[in-house]
Every structure is written in structure tokens, then in C-alpha cells.
Design a protein around this motif. Structure first.
Motif, short mmCIF file in Angstrom:
data_model
loop_
_atom_site.label_atom_id
_atom_site.label_comp_id
_atom_site.label_asym_id
_atom_site.label_seq_id
_atom_site.Cartn_x
_atom_site.Cartn_y
_atom_site.Cartn_z
N UNK A 155 30.07 -40.64 -29.97
CA UNK A 155 28.90 -39.78 -30.13
C UNK A 155 29.04 -38.51 -29.28
N UNK A 156 28.28 -37.47 -29.62
CA UNK A 156 28.24 -36.28 -28.77
C UNK A 156 26.82 -36.12 -28.22
N UNK A 157 26.77 -35.60 -26.97
CA UNK A 157 25.49 -35.54 -26.26
C UNK A 157 24.42 -34.76 -27.04
N UNK A 158 24.79 -33.59 -27.57
CA UNK A 158 23.79 -32.73 -28.24
C UNK A 158 23.14 -33.47 -29.41
N UNK A 159 23.94 -34.27 -30.08
CA UNK A 159 23.43 -35.01 -31.23
C UNK A 159 22.48 -36.12 -30.76
N UNK A 160 22.86 -36.82 -29.68
CA UNK A 160 22.01 -37.88 -29.15
C UNK A 160 20.67 -37.30 -28.73
N UNK A 161 20.71 -36.13 -28.07
CA UNK A 161 19.48 -35.47 -27.62
C UNK A 161 18.60 -35.09 -28.82
N UNK A 162 19.22 -34.52 -29.85
CA UNK A 162 18.46 -34.09 -31.03
C UNK A 162 17.83 -35.30 -31.72
N UNK A 163 18.59 -36.41 -31.81
CA UNK A 163 18.06 -37.60 -32.48
C UNK A 163 16.97 -38.27 -31.64
N UNK A 164 17.12 -38.18 -30.33
CA UNK A 164 16.12 -38.74 -29.42
C UNK A 164 14.79 -37.98 -29.62
N UNK A 165 14.89 -36.66 -29.70
CA UNK A 165 13.67 -35.84 -29.88
C UNK A 165 13.02 -36.12 -31.24
N UNK A 166 13.88 -36.31 -32.24
CA UNK A 166 13.37 -36.59 -33.58
C UNK A 166 12.62 -37.93 -33.58
N UNK A 167 13.22 -38.92 -32.90
CA UNK A 167 12.61 -40.25 -32.86
C UNK A 167 11.31 -40.21 -32.05
N UNK A 168 11.30 -39.50 -30.91
CA UNK A 168 10.08 -39.35 -30.11
C UNK A 168 8.96 -38.78 -30.96
N UNK A 169 9.31 -37.74 -31.71
CA UNK A 169 8.32 -37.03 -32.53
C UNK A 169 7.74 -38.00 -33.58
N UNK A 170 8.63 -38.75 -34.26
CA UNK A 170 8.15 -39.67 -35.29
C UNK A 170 7.32 -40.79 -34.67
N UNK A 171 7.79 -41.37 -33.56
CA UNK A 171 7.07 -42.49 -32.93
C UNK A 171 5.71 -42.05 -32.39
N UNK A 172 5.62 -40.77 -31.96
CA UNK A 172 4.38 -40.30 -31.31
C UNK A 172 3.35 -39.77 -32.30
N UNK A 173 3.80 -39.40 -33.49
CA UNK A 173 2.85 -38.75 -34.42
C UNK A 173 2.49 -39.62 -35.61
#
Ligand code: DC
Length: 211
Positions: A155-173
Motif C-alpha cells: 500500500x502507499x500512505x497517500x492512498x491509505x489516508x484518502x481511503x481513511x477519510x472516505x470511510x470516516x465521511x461515510x461512517x459519520x454521515x
């Protein structure tokens, strides 16, 4: 005694929950494993994660042994878990198992520790102790990145960060049981803390509340 530990991905909930369960000899349930097990089956059967009916059938027919299969902790399973967890009927299907576990912890234990996203708000609003464990998205992405690398995922860090933010957004909204601290939860930001420091803070709060 029920202890609810909620928070976003890779904030340190699982480590804290396992430590608390071990220290007080309580049973432990990783509620994310139910969503991950559902997601793994959805992936294995090539079901569309947007197909609410098919995903609900999978959730309704989960077996306890599905929670311990290999491959639940991968990034793709986490992403699909976040997607299927938006479906209200999937959440309803998994609720009974979680509530039964809390009400009657396996092995006759005197308490249960459950970690997830909505344990303190929806699954066990009556929990005696509630924690909301969080950390900045950069710190959480860094932790998840290391975990995945150590597990051999390329994996690459930038991708993990982007996916983490995407998941946070979906889980929170999401409309049903979104990720948010219960009003009576103790919030611990683990960005600058190690696992022992988080455990020490939480342990003293649990000890003070013990009957
Ligand atoms: O904690 P985890 O990464 O194993 O969770 C995977 C997904 O499952 C998470 O992105 C959202 C969902 N989940 C949930 O909706 N409610 C829970 N109590 C636990 C997990």
C-alpha cells in the motif's frame, strides 16, 4: 458491567478494548468483525454492496465461525464493511447478536467490552462506561499504513489516508447510527499517546465505576 468503546478506524479502540477486557476479565466483542464478516461474504459471492436485500440476507445468515475467518482485516474488506454498514436492515440484522453478547457475556464473565462505531449510542446506550477514542486522520492513516505493510499488503500512505477519510465521511454521515460520541462518553484523543497511556487513563475510569 458493559463498557462501550467507539471511534473511527485505527484510533486504537481494539487495543484498548482488549487491554480493558484482559485487566478486568471481561468478554470482548469487536463489533466491526460482524460488518467485516458480512463484507467478506459479499465480496466472495460477488454481491453488489449497494444491493440492500442481498447484503441483508448475508447478514441474517452469518455464523459465529464467519467472525474468525482469515482475511477480515484487509483494506478492501474494511471499505466494503463501511458500505454495507450504511444499509439499515444490515444493521438491524447484526444488532441482536451484539445486544445478546452484552447482556449475557460468554463464559459467564461479569462484564463485556464492545468496540465499534455505535455501541454507546445505539447498541448499548445503557453501558456503564463509554469511551470515544479518536486521533487525527494523519496519525490513524500512519498506524493503518504500518499495520498493512507489516501484514504484507503493498500500500502507499497517500492512498491509505484518502481511503481513511472516505470511510470516516461515510461512517459519520450515514442516516442510521452514524459515528459520533455518546453525550456521556469520555473522549480520549490518542494522537500523542501510546497504548499504555491510553489504557491507564481508561483503566482508572473503569475502576472508579466498578460496583
Ligand atoms: O472497526 P472496523 O474498521 O473493523 O469497522 C469496519 C466498518 O464496519 C466500519 O467502517 C463501519 C462498520 N461498523 C459499524 O458501522 N458499526 C460498528 N459498530 C462497527 C463497525
Amino acid at each position: 458491567m458493559i463498557i462501550a468503546i467507539d471511534g473511527p478506524a485505527a484510533a486504537g479502540k481494539g487495543t484498548l478494548a482488549r487491554n480493558i477486557a484482559a485487566a478486568f476479565d471481561f468478554a470482548y466483542l469487536d463489533t466491526g468483525s460482524l460488518y467485516r464478516a458480512t463484507a467478506k461474504k459479499v465480496l466472495d459471492k460477488a454481491i453488489d454492496p449497494d444491493d440492500a436485500q442481498a447484503c441483508t440476507v448475508v447478514a441474517l445468515t452469518l455464523h459465529p465461525e464467519d467472525l474468525t475467518v482469515e482475511g477480515l482485516r484487509t483494506e478492501i474488506v474494511g471499505q466494503v464493511a463501511s458500505k454495507v454498514s450504511v444499509i439499515p436492515d444490515v444493521r438491524a440484522a447484526l444488532l441482536r447478536f451484539q445486544r445478546d453478547f452484552a447482556a449475557e457475556p460468554p463464559g459467564g464473565k461479569a462484564g463485556a467490552v464492545l468496540d465499534g462505531r455505535d455501541v454507546g449510542t445505539v447498541v448499548c446506550p445503557e453501558a456503564e462506561v463509554k469511551f470515544f477514542i479518536t486521533a487525527s486522520s494523519e496519525v490513524r492513516a500512519e498506524r493503518r499504513f504500518k499495520e498493512l505493510r507489516e501484514a504484507g499488503e503493498n500500500v502507499i500512505y497517500a492512498r491509505v489516508l484518502a481511503e481513511m477519510r472516505e470511510r470516516d465521511e461515510r461512517d459519520s454521515t450515514r442516516a442510521v447510527a452514524p459515528l459520533k460520541p455518546a453525550d456521556d462518553a469520555t473522549v480520549i484523543d490518542t494522537s500523542g499517546l501510546d497504548a499504555d497511556q491510553v489504557f491507564e487513563q481508561a483503566r482508572s475510569i473503569v475502576a472508579a465505576k466498578r460496583p
